[in-house]
Design a protein around this motif. Structure first.
Motif, PDB file in Angstrom:
ATOM      1  N   UNK A   1      -2.446  17.940   0.530  1.00 33.27           N
ATOM      2  CA  UNK A   1      -3.569  18.143  -0.192  1.00 33.27           C
ATOM      3  C   UNK A   1      -4.390  17.105  -0.363  1.00 33.27           C
ATOM      4  N   UNK A   2      -3.659  15.773  -0.486  1.00 32.47           N
ATOM      5  CA  UNK A   2      -4.348  14.542  -0.788  1.00 32.47           C
ATOM      6  C   UNK A   2      -5.241  14.106   0.412  1.00 32.47           C
ATOM      7  N   UNK A   3      -4.732  14.507   1.687  1.00 29.92           N
ATOM      8  CA  UNK A   3      -5.082  14.067   2.952  1.00 29.92           C
ATOM      9  C   UNK A   3      -6.378  14.993   3.158  1.00 29.92           C
ATOM     10  N   UNK A   4      -6.211  16.056   2.921  1.00 22.01           N
ATOM     11  CA  UNK A   4      -7.360  17.081   3.084  1.00 22.01           C
ATOM     12  C   UNK A   4      -8.414  17.075   2.059  1.00 22.01           C
TER      13      UNK A   4
ATOM     14  N   UNK B   1      -5.711  11.701  -4.590  1.00 16.63           N
ATOM     15  CA  UNK B   1      -4.571  11.563  -5.567  1.00 16.63           C
ATOM     16  C   UNK B   1      -5.376  11.848  -6.841  1.00 16.63           C
ATOM     17  N   UNK B   2      -6.355  11.294  -7.496  1.00 20.07           N
ATOM     18  CA  UNK B   2      -6.903  11.857  -8.844  1.00 20.07           C
ATOM     19  C   UNK B   2      -7.199  13.252  -8.875  1.00 20.07           C
ATOM     20  N   UNK B   3      -7.784  13.956  -7.876  1.00 17.88           N
ATOM     21  CA  UNK B   3      -8.238  15.303  -8.061  1.00 17.88           C
ATOM     22  C   UNK B   3      -6.925  16.032  -8.116  1.00 17.88           C
TER      23      UNK B   3
ATOM     24  N   UNK C   1       2.457   6.316  -5.219  1.00 21.19           N
ATOM     25  CA  UNK C   1       3.750   5.702  -4.386  1.00 21.19           C
ATOM     26  C   UNK C   1       4.208   6.575  -3.353  1.00 21.19           C
ATOM     27  N   UNK C   2       4.180   7.833  -3.770  1.00 19.80           N
ATOM     28  CA  UNK C   2       4.828   9.029  -2.861  1.00 19.80           C
ATOM     29  C   UNK C   2       4.068   9.109  -1.571  1.00 19.80           C
ATOM     30  N   UNK C   3       2.714   8.996  -1.626  1.00 19.44           N
ATOM     31  CA  UNK C   3       1.590   9.207  -0.655  1.00 19.44           C
ATOM     32  C   UNK C   3       1.634   7.923   0.236  1.00 19.44           C
ATOM     33  N   UNK C   4       2.101   6.830  -0.182  1.00 17.74           N
ATOM     34  CA  UNK C   4       2.016   5.368   0.372  1.00 17.74           C
ATOM     35  C   UNK C   4       3.278   5.259   0.991  1.00 17.74           C
ATOM     36  N   UNK C   5       4.282   5.777   0.556  1.00 20.45           N
ATOM     37  CA  UNK C   5       5.654   5.478   0.969  1.00 20.45           C
ATOM     38  C   UNK C   5       6.104   4.399   0.282  1.00 20.45           C
ATOM     39  N   UNK C   6       5.843   3.804  -0.815  1.00 20.76           N
ATOM     40  CA  UNK C   6       6.289   2.678  -1.345  1.00 20.76           C
ATOM     41  C   UNK C   6       7.724   2.682  -1.922  1.00 20.76           C
TER      42      UNK C   6
ATOM     43  N   UNK D   1      -0.288  -1.369  -7.362  1.00 23.73           N
ATOM     44  CA  UNK D   1      -0.148  -0.091  -7.122  1.00 23.73           C
ATOM     45  C   UNK D   1      -1.455   0.719  -6.661  1.00 23.73           C
ATOM     46  N   UNK D   2      -2.391   0.748  -7.425  1.00 23.03           N
ATOM     47  CA  UNK D   2      -3.690   1.433  -7.442  1.00 23.03           C
ATOM     48  C   UNK D   2      -4.414   0.869  -6.369  1.00 23.03           C
TER      49      UNK D   2
END
Length: 478
Positions: A343-346, A359-361, A383-388, A410-411
């Protein structure tokens, strides 16, 4: 003969009854008139100045000259509001931290260990403990302390007699936009909780004006949105100026957003009163009650039981399923990628137009039950999206960081800029009400139509405002 005597007795009885009624009527009339004259005399003594005489001193009147003054009324009102906000925010920090330590840092690991000891499936542990329980824990730790401070303070001002003076000061302003003076009181209540502010609109008699107050109450920054405003202002606005000005500038930015919300409430009230809810502002008689010492026990009961616990319970009911959804979208995968990341990438290209990101939406969509979990959700998703690695407690597990610098790192790693921070503050003000407030709006209006208007009008405004801010920002070359 007997018939004649009976008739005469009836006439005598009727005559006596009429005489008695007349005498009682005259006496009652005299009593009422005497009371009226006595009241008029007392009022005249306090308000009318005769030659060579002085008006009797009245504490209420002298105080009203200041609190309802054309010059001092509004500054005092904003000062009082600022003091209440400051006491709420500062006073809530320590108990919120204690509750978070207890519910999140202590009980959450214990529950995880217990689930492991009974061999509970990992996915069920995630849904129930990392999802449902953790969302409930964040809502209680973030929401309870501010409400437990704000509502008693609000009730104390109400009992003292100050809030009717606020309505008196604001009435001309709200009348100009076709709304009701008492809307000022419901807006003030909305700063504690929008759901409570919607319920408070019952003090408005006019159905049309009450509906305007309900629709616009979401423009009051509720206590669930204050943490987001303060954190983002500190991380992005404060860091954009010299260190010695950071605190003042950050606080000014938050105050600006709060005042902007009041401005939007007036503009939308004006728009509604001339379109969907046409009509003139109704005249109302506002009796300014005498000032009186607050009743502490009654205040505590009214504010803590009737308002705080009632609103908190509704928030918990909606937060628990939201926590489950948050964990599921972060852990259910399609082609090895989580639903959340898909969803974030889309949505990222669309969000970029509004100076935001996916991420915000997503955070505002899945955290609709409670604004209190927006920041923990944003951090978890980033964190999950970036794989940190090494940050947080796992995919789908919401968390917060004590250091504003750590949050900023992080942001910023997620591509956030000063524009993102500004637009998030604006979107935090102008977005849909939380699910507790939406449900309360429906309960109060009994209308799906007006509930939908109350829900989607702020979103439309938020996207419009952030779009124009973004275009102007980029046009200026920032």
């Amino acid at each position: 003969m007997n018939t004649t005597i009976t008739a005469n007795k009836k006439e005598i009885i009727i005559a006596e009854a009429n005489k008695l009624r007349w005498e009682l009527g005259e006496n009652l009339h005299d009593i009422l008139m005497e009371n009226i004259y006595e009241n008029a005399t007392e009022i005249a003594k306090k308000t009318v100045k005769y030659p060579d005489t002085k008006i009797a001193f009245s504490f209420d009147r002298q105080l009203d000259k200041i609190l309802t003054s054309k010059y001092f009324g509004f500054p005092i009102m904003f000062l009082m509001l600022g003091i209440v906000f400051w006491l709420t925010i500062q006073g809530a920090n320590y108990p919120s931290s204690l509750l978070a330590n207890l519910l999140v840092d202590t009980i959450h690991p214990l529950l995880k260990n217990f689930a492991g000891s009974i061999n509970l499936p990992w996915w069920l542990t995630g849904v129930l403990i990392d999802g449902a329980y953790l969302a409930m824990a964040w809502v209680v730790s973030v929401m309870l302390p501010p409400m437990a401070i704000f509502f008693p303070l609000y009730t104390l001002l109400e009992d003292f007699g100050y809030l009717p003076r606020v309505a008196f000061n604001m009435d001309p302003l709200y009348k100009k936009v076709g709304a009701h003076g008492r809307q000022a009181l419901t807006m003030a209540m909305g700063f504690g909780c929008n759901a409570a502010g919607v319920i408070a609109t019952r003090v408005i008699d006019s159905p049309r004006e009450r509906l305007i107050a309900i629709i616009t109450n979401n423009f009051s920054l509720c206590n669930g949105r204050w943490p987001t405003q303060i954190l983002i202002a500190t991380v992005f606005i404060g860091s954009a100026v010299p260190a010695y000005l950071a605190g003042i500038v950050s606080a000014a930015a938050v105050v600006f957003i709060a005042v902007l919300g009041i401005t939007f409430s007036l503009l939308v009230s004006w728009f509604l009163s001339r379109t969907l809810l046409k009509g003139e502002a109704s005249a109302f008689s506002l009796e300014l009650p005498p000032y009186r010492p607050p009743r502490i026990l009654q205040t505590l009961y009214t504010s803590l039981i009737d308002r705080t616990i009632f609103v908190l319970w509704r928030a918990i009911v909606f937060a628990i399923p939201a926590g489950m959804v948050i964990w599921l979208v972060a852990n259910i995968t399609i082609d090895g990628v989580s639903v959340a990341n898909h969803f974030i990438q889309w949505v990222n290209p669309v969000a970029f137009i509004f100076g935001l990101n996916g991420v915000i939406l997503l955070a505002y969509i899945i955290a609709i039950p409670a604004n209190e979990i927006v920041i923990p959700t944003i951090l978890m998703l980033t964190v999950a999206n970036l794989g940190i690695q090494g940050v947080g407690a796992g995919s789908g597990v919401m968390f917060e960081l004590e250091s504003a610098n750590d949050v900023a790192a992080i942001l910023q790693a997620g591509g956030w800029t000063l524009l993102t921070g500004i637009n998030l503050m604006l979107f935090s003000l102008l977005h849909n009400p939380c699910s507790t407030t939406i449900y309360t709006i429906y309960k109060e209006t009994k209308s799906v139509k007006w509930t939908l208007v109350s829900t989607f009008l702020p979103i439309l405004m938020g996207l419009t405002v952030t779009f124009f801010v973004t275009q102007i920002w980029r046009l200026l070359g920032n």
